[in-house]
Each structure stands twice: as structure tokens, then as C-alpha cells.
Write an enzyme that holds these catalytic residues in place. Structure first.
Site, PDB file in Angstrom:
ATOM      1  N   LYS A 103       0.788   2.470  -6.860  1.00 21.50           N
ATOM      2  CA  LYS A 103       0.192   1.627  -7.905  1.00 21.50           C
ATOM      3  C   LYS A 103      -0.926   2.360  -8.633  1.00 21.50           C
ATOM      4  O   LYS A 103      -0.967   2.368  -9.864  1.00 21.50           O
ATOM      5  CB  LYS A 103      -0.369   0.328  -7.300  1.00 21.50           C
ATOM      6  CG  LYS A 103       0.672  -0.533  -6.615  1.00 21.50           C
ATOM      7  CD  LYS A 103       0.070  -1.803  -6.044  1.00 21.50           C
ATOM      8  CE  LYS A 103      -0.947  -1.559  -4.943  1.00 21.50           C
ATOM      9  NZ  LYS A 103      -0.408  -0.865  -3.763  1.00 21.50           N
ATOM     10  N   ASP A 140      -7.838  -2.369 -11.333  1.00 18.75           N
ATOM     11  CA  ASP A 140      -7.216  -1.919 -10.077  1.00 18.75           C
ATOM     12  C   ASP A 140      -7.691  -2.792  -8.919  1.00 18.75           C
ATOM     13  O   ASP A 140      -8.758  -3.387  -8.975  1.00 18.75           O
ATOM     14  CB  ASP A 140      -7.563  -0.454  -9.807  1.00 18.75           C
ATOM     15  CG  ASP A 140      -6.607   0.191  -8.802  1.00 18.75           C
ATOM     16  OD1 ASP A 140      -5.518  -0.368  -8.567  1.00 18.75           O
ATOM     17  OD2 ASP A 140      -6.946   1.256  -8.255  1.00 18.75           O
ATOM     18  N   GLU A 141      -6.874  -2.883  -7.873  1.00 21.70           N
ATOM     19  CA  GLU A 141      -7.157  -3.719  -6.694  1.00 21.70           C
ATOM     20  C   GLU A 141      -7.362  -5.172  -7.110  1.00 21.70           C
ATOM     21  O   GLU A 141      -8.242  -5.884  -6.596  1.00 21.70           O
ATOM     22  CB  GLU A 141      -8.383  -3.183  -5.924  1.00 21.70           C
ATOM     23  CG  GLU A 141      -8.267  -1.734  -5.488  1.00 21.70           C
ATOM     24  CD  GLU A 141      -7.220  -1.488  -4.398  1.00 21.70           C
ATOM     25  OE1 GLU A 141      -6.612  -2.458  -3.903  1.00 21.70           O
ATOM     26  OE2 GLU A 141      -7.009  -0.310  -4.075  1.00 21.70           O
ATOM     27  N   MET A 170       0.850  -1.202   0.000  1.00 19.11           N
ATOM     28  CA  MET A 170       0.000   0.000   0.000  1.00 19.11           C
ATOM     29  C   MET A 170       0.883   1.249   0.000  1.00 19.11           C
ATOM     30  O   MET A 170       1.976   1.242   0.553  1.00 19.11           O
ATOM     31  CB  MET A 170      -0.909   0.016   1.228  1.00 19.11           C
ATOM     32  CG  MET A 170      -2.196  -0.747   0.989  1.00 19.11           C
ATOM     33  SD  MET A 170      -3.308  -0.658   2.389  1.00 19.11           S
ATOM     34  CE  MET A 170      -3.993   0.977   2.175  1.00 19.11           C
ATOM     35  N   CYS A 224       9.099  -1.598   5.899  1.00 23.46           N
ATOM     36  CA  CYS A 224      10.146  -2.403   5.272  1.00 23.46           C
ATOM     37  C   CYS A 224      10.175  -3.806   5.901  1.00 23.46           C
ATOM     38  O   CYS A 224       9.459  -4.082   6.864  1.00 23.46           O
ATOM     39  CB  CYS A 224      11.498  -1.729   5.426  1.00 23.46           C
ATOM     40  SG  CYS A 224      12.102  -1.756   7.120  1.00 23.46           S
TER      41      CYS A 224
END
Ligand code: ADP
Ligand code: ZN
Length: 191
Positions: free
Chosen positions: A21, A88-89, A17, A183
Site C-alpha cells: 500500500k 496513509d494509515e 500489511m 492467507c
């Protein structure tokens, strides 16, 4: 780069997220529009974070999209005049999305698929891993880790401010949960 001319192809835009994108999908589709090609954009109905009928990025860009519940609704809405399909998604669709994307690409359509590569447990998400394997092009984007500022490859799920447990359902359309980019070393899943 050599351009494919004998068929369509599949492009995947993926990452955690906030990695951009939706922004990247919108950027590519805007350029397709400028080239006066015909596009159809779909998104999984489950994502209604801002507007049911648009692809909306966290920075506020948007593009009109058709909300659908099942991937086979895509085929019903594509005729011979469509050049480019955006999805998308995509992580929320079932595995039938994979064959549908292949079919569209075989028919000569450029298929641009955006979706999360991992769920909050950091495991591959829905049809995305296979789509990445089958795609002609894959872009794996990074967000910025909210904890340490390094490139973020994972989505942290927090429920009432605490890392979510492994057993919490992947899709929970409920209140007090928050997602943030992290991360590898800052990402946490409660055992
Ligand atoms: P995605 O579709 O991958 O969730 P979006 O395209 O909706 O991403 O949003 C990307 C935008 O989110 C960035 O351009 C930036 O403005 C914003 N943003 C907010 N938090 C972060 C973060 N932790 N890392 C990177 N971008 C972030
Ligand atoms: Zn970090």
C-alpha cells in the site's frame, strides 16, 4: 480509461500489511509531483514505525508526510492550490475522515487513501469499508502468505509467537508483538 474532469475523486489502496500500500501510494504521488501538481500528504501519527514525518514502505521508499492525530487537521491545511491529497494509515482515523475525503473530492481534489481493510481479527477496520464503498476507484492488493506462499489477504498478529486472541485490543502500541501477512486458511485468531 476515461478521465474525470468535472470534479475530484477518491482512490483507495487497501489490503493486509506488506501488500504494498505505501509503495503504491508513494508511486502515485511521485508521478503527481512529476506532473508538477501540488500535493499534501498526511499520515496517522500512531504509525511511527520508521520516521514520524514520512510515508515509509517496508522496502525503504519514502515520501514526506504531515503527521496528524485527527482527520479534521487535514481540512485546516488544504487551500485552493492543492491538487492531490494523500492519506496513509487511514484505518486509524475516526469516521469523520469519510466526509472530509468527500468534501475534498467535491472541491476538485484527487484524494488517494491508503490503509488496512481488516484488523488482526479479520474484521473491517475503522473508516476503510465505507471509504471503499464511496471511492471512485479501489485497488485491493495482496501480500504473500508467510506460511504457504499463496496470496495473503489478512494480517496475522502474534504475541510472544502465538496467534493473538480475539479480545486483545486492536491498537496496542506495545513491545512483543509481530504482524505478518497470511492467507484465509493460514490466518488464526485465538478464540
Ligand atoms: P504496506 O504499506 O501494505 O504494509 P509496503 O509498501 O510498506 O506495504 O511494503 C511492501 C513491501 O514489503 C514489498 O514490496 C516487499 O518488499 C516487502 N515484503 C515483506 N514481507 C512481505 C510479504 N509477506 N508479502 C509481500 N511483500 C512483503
Ligand atoms: Zn497461507
Amino acid at each position: 480509461m476515461y478521465k474525470i474532469t468535472k470534479s475530484g475523486w477518491i482512490e483507495v489502496i487497501t489490503g493486509p500489511m506488506y501488500c504494498g500500500k505505501s509503495e503504491e501510494l508513494i508511486r502515485r504521488l511521485r508521478r503527481v509531483k512529476i506532473a508538477k501538481q501540488k500535493i499534501k500528504v498526511f499520515k496517522a501519527l500512531i504509525d511511527d514505525r520508521y520516521n514520524k514525518n514520512d510515508v515509509v514502505s517496508h522496502s525503504g521508499n519514502s515520501l514526506e508526510a504531515i503527521p496528524i492525530e485527527k482527520a479534521d487537521e487535514i481540512l485546516e491545511q488544504i487551500d485552493g492550490t492543492v491538487n492531490v491529497v494523500g492519506i496513509d494509515e487511514a484505518q486509524f482515523f475516526h469516521d469523520d475522515l469519510i466526509e472530509i475525503c468527500e468534501k475534498l473530492a467535491d472541491r476538485g481534489i484527487r484524494v488517494i487513501v491508503a490503509g488496512l481493510d481488516r484488523n488482526f481479527r479479520s474484521e473491517p477496520f475503522g473508516p476503510m469499508p465505507e471509504l471503499m464503498a464511496r471511492a471512485e476507484y479501489v485497488d485491493k492488493l495482496h501480500a504473500i502468505c508467510i506460511q504457504c506462499g499463496e496470496p495473503a489477504s489478512r494480517t496475522q498478529r502474534l504475541i510472544n509467537g502465538e496467534p493473538a486472541a480475539y479480545d486483545d485490543p486492536v491498537i496496542l502500541v506495545a513491545a512483543s508483538e509481530v504482524y505478518e501477512a497470511r492467507c484465509r486458511s493460514c490466518h488464526q485468531v485465538k478464540g
